[in-house]
Design an enzyme around this catalytic site. Structure first.
Site, short mmCIF file in Angstrom:
data_model
loop_
_atom_site.label_atom_id
_atom_site.label_comp_id
_atom_site.label_asym_id
_atom_site.label_seq_id
_atom_site.Cartn_x
_atom_site.Cartn_y
_atom_site.Cartn_z
NE ARG B 73 -2.52 -0.60 3.49
CZ ARG B 73 -2.19 -1.57 4.34
NH1 ARG B 73 -2.34 -2.82 4.00
NH2 ARG B 73 -1.71 -1.27 5.52
CB ILE B 74 4.47 1.83 -0.39
CG1 ILE B 74 4.88 1.22 0.94
CG2 ILE B 74 5.35 3.00 -0.77
CD1 ILE B 74 6.30 0.88 1.05
CB CYS B 75 1.12 6.48 -0.86
SG CYS B 75 0.41 7.80 -1.80
CG LEU B 76 7.52 6.50 -3.71
CD1 LEU B 76 7.78 7.29 -2.45
CD2 LEU B 76 8.48 5.31 -3.76
CE LYS B 80 -0.58 6.21 -5.47
NZ LYS B 80 -1.10 7.35 -4.70
#
Ligand SMILES: [Zn+2]
Ligand SMILES: [Zn+2]
Ligand SMILES: [Zn+2]
Ligand SMILES: [Zn+2]
Ligand SMILES: [Zn+2]
Ligand SMILES: [Zn+2]
Ligand SMILES: [Zn+2]
Lengths: 586, 139
Positions: B73-76, B80
């Site tokens: 779920r890493i948001c980087l 994206k």
């Protein structure tokens, strides 16, 4: 479009005879169709000189071919003036929302900055390697340099990785129009030339569609027609006044909010009203069952939690108890604690139970008020739909039939089409004035009285016109042969059309200036106008001035064989002492 | 089975990750599926995470490298809309390491880090051992 003025003169009541018997006013296409036709944009010099061309009207309907042409034209212009390639010009224009002047201004103010922002490199960042073979930075395979490509920056990738890169981006959506070099440190823009040489065929087509659509969707002065299945777009000259436009598909809509055309009511009111309607649409019982009017501000408040502590929506924010409608601050130990309120029971025992009667009464009142406006709004809506069908039926079937029965050329029956078009337009205006009325504050008594007076006059006029067009015409349609009263009918229907148009123009004008004339409403309601309502929809710059109106009004009175009614402007014959249209005394 | 037809790019990247690991980062492919990596990032010195190990799982989807690697779920941003096929597993992991050096409390990554973080001393020792073992076998 100077002939417009002739047309309006022709529509004045006193010159009706000339209008229908003469051939000068009516034979010009502009004059005859101007009121209900959209702007014709296929005219001669459009692409050479469309800026000045567009200054004369406030919108243009664009077909797909037109869009392509306009886009191509703008790209060519920028490419020539800035001495850059057409692909680069396209990238620039898209970045600046297809505004030629904005691109101009930005470019000549700071070309370097624009180039950096948009990613138009003047020279490569790296020399394209001239080794015979090199490694692709994406697939890590070795390729002869002939199988590698780069954009202006010079970062080479193999053609198959390019195809994958472009395809992935294109299938992700219109974001592909702002694609940059795959090198993470590089901002060089990727243009349509790369797409056309390296992308797969279906991706190329998709890209071309996005590119074309961008000319409308990223453009601040163009929008798609919102009618389902319609592919036309509308280019609008922002700042030119009223937003109502009519598409070539016949759908009339507000260019600003894309709801159906709603002049003279503003977009905000329309939005509120539509939301109100959809909120109410569930049914009226829902309100009674799940909401209660706030005891302080009387607005209906929905209970959406299990707890009895209700806080009214801002700005009121009154906190009250759902069960007893008392102030929440009164709910302490005395009432058995916040979450064990027994006040409802207490109230019942004490016989204060009619509190809830009062509540129901309040809910009923707010509902009744809304129902009053909604009902009228909705019935004008359906009445308009019916009138639209009748108009189409008239054009496709009845006019020809009537022409045969009454031995009149169809060109002499245009007054019937005019009448029906006027009805359709007036139903639309009337409908929206009910949304206006709903939101007109109760305490503005003078304004409300003035508004309701104007609305009532207009509505009464429209009912007479609609009835005449619907019922009286039927007689001549069913007749065996020519009726000698047909000419009288013509005068009456044309007269009613003109009178109704005046009423509605006054109403529209009054609402558009926020009922500012509330002190002089007598003068206002008598104002005669030479401008048609239909015309003001499709013509720019008209309908704002009032100076010309007094001119035509005095012309009515000067005519020695007629007198102009003070109330409805109808031109009555001299012998009449009571207005033939509104039955008011001279 | 899943390892047949592995693109040359993935093979090369894996080889380099094992032979020249970036300092403080270990990524080893699973034996059953070469697209699946066990990753450990050492808490950077002088950061709040110094002495700890950040464990995560990385998966290379079929579309890789046109599509970014999947990292839980890493948001980087580079995982994206900022992804480019010219980026690599190594660059992604270096970005995460950089984030650990200067954690931003508002960044969704920090929340993830906090969740995965083994501050427990015993466990830290365990991971350190595993870390050493991996380095020994990898070399
Ligand atoms: Zn390649
Ligand atoms: Zn580049
Ligand atoms: Zn349309
Ligand atoms: Zn609007
Ligand atoms: Zn309230
Ligand atoms: Zn209570
Ligand atoms: Zn009258």
């Amino acid at each position: 479009m100077d002939s417009e003025d002739d047309m309006h003169d022709a529509n004045d009541v006193e010159s009706l005879e000339d209008f229908y018997s003469g051939d000068t006013a009516i034979d010009s296409d502009d004059a005859a169709d101007g009121d209900y036709e959209f702007i014709d944009n296929d005219s001669e010099d459009e692409y050479d000189d469309f800026t000045s061309h567009r200054n004369q009207q406030n919108y243009t309907i664009l077909s797909e071919a037109d869009i392509r042409q306009w886009q191509e034209n703008d790209i060519l212009k920028i490419s020539t003036v800035l001495s850059i390639s057409k692909v680069e010009a396209g990238i620039l224009l898209r970045h600046y929302n297809w505004s030629v002047s904005k691109v101009h201004d930005e470019w000549f103010a700071d070309e370097e900055k624009v180039r950096n922002t948009v990613g138009l490199l003047e020279r490569p960042v790296i020399e394209f390697p001239n080794a015979r073979e090199m490694t692709c930075g994406i697939c890590f395979e070795d390729f002869p340099s002939a199988m590698m490509s780069a954009v202006a920056c010079g970062h080479p990738f193999c053609n198959s990785c390019w195809a994958g890169y472009l395809g992935t981006s294109i299938n992700d959506g219109p974001g592909c129009l702002t694609l940059r070099c795959p090198d993470p440190s590089c901002a060089a823009a990727v243009g349509q030339d790369m797409i056309n040489t390296l992308a797969r065929e279906e991706d190329r087509e998709k890209y071309a569609r996005y590119f074309l659509r961008s000319y409308i969707e990223d453009n601040r002065k163009a929008k798609w027609c919102p009618a389902p299945g319609c592919d036309y777009a509308v280019d609008f000259v922002v700042g030119s006044g009223n937003y109502d436009v009519t598409c070539r598909c016949s759908h009339g809509f507000c260019w600003s909010c894309t709801e159906e055309a709603h002049r003279p009511v503003d977009c905000g009111t329309v939005c509120k009203w539509i939301m109100k309607n959809s909120a109410e649409s569930e049914n009226m019982n829902w309100i009674l069952a799940n909401s209660k009017p706030c005891p302080k501000c009387k607005r209906p408040i929905e209970k959406n939690q299990g707890c009895m502590h209700i806080t009214c929506t801002p700005p009121c924010k009154f906190e009250f108890c759902w069960l007893c409608l008392g102030a929440w601050s009164d709910h302490g130990e005395r009432t058995g604690g916040f979450y064990a309120c027994n006040r409802y029971e207490t109230a019942k025992q004490e016989g204060v139970y009619d509190e809830s009667e009062k509540r129901r009464e309040m809910a009923k009142n707010s509902l009744e008020r809304y129902t009053h406006y909604y009902e009228r709004w909705a019935s004008n809506q359906s009445s308009r739909q019916k009138a639209l069908q009748d108009l189409q039926l008239m054009q496709s079937v009845h006019l020809e039939k009537l022409s045969d029965i009454q031995c009149q050329p169809e060109s002499q029956l245009k007054f019937i089409i005019e009448a029906w078009s006027q009805i359709v337009e007036c139903r639309r205006v009337l409908k929206w004035t009910y949304a206006y009325g709903y939101y007109l504050p109760e305490h503005e008594h003078a304004k409300r009285r003035f508004f309701e007076y104007m609305q009532g006059e207009a509505e009464a006029g429209l009912e007479r016109l609609h009835q005449c067009a619907e019922k009286e015409l039927q007689v001549y349609l069913n007749a065996e042969g020519p009726s000698k009263e047909f000419n009288e009918f013509r005068t009456k229907l044309a007269g009613l059309t003109s009178v109704t148009r005046n009423y509605f123009e006054n109403l529209v004008r009054a609402l558009e200036n926020g009922l500012a004339d509330v002190d002089s409403h007598g003068a206002c309601s008598r104002t005669t106008s030479s401008k048609s309502l239909g015309g003001s929809r499709s013509k720019s710059g008209r309908g704002r001035g009032t100076s010309s109106k007094s001119g035509s009004s005095s012309r009515n009175i000067d005519d020695s064989s007629h007198w102009s009614c003070e109330h409805c402007t109808f031109a009555n014959v001299r012998s009449a002492t009571i207005c033939q249209m509104c039955h008011n005394r001279r | 089975m899943a390892n047949s037809n592995l693109p040359r790019r993935i093979i090369k990247e894996t080889q380099r990750l094992l032979s020249e690991p970036a300092p403080g980062i270990s990524a080893s492919p699973s034996e059953e599926n070469m697209r699946y990596f066990n990753v450990m990032v050492l808490g950077p010195s002088q950061s709040p995470y110094e002495g700890g190990v950040f464990k995560l799982e990385l998966f290379l989807p079929e579309e890789y490298p046109m599509a970014p690697p999947k990292l839980g779920r890493i948001c980087l941003d580079i995982l994206k809309d900022k992804w480019s096929p010219a980026l690599q597993i190594r660059t992604v992991l270096l970005s995460i390491q950089a984030l650990l050096s200067a954690p931003n409390p508002d960044d969704p990554l920090s929340e993830n880090v906090a969740k995965h973080w083994k501050s427990n001393e015993v466990e830290a020792v365990e991971t350190a051992k595993e870390w050493t073992r991996l380095y020994a076998t990898g070399a």
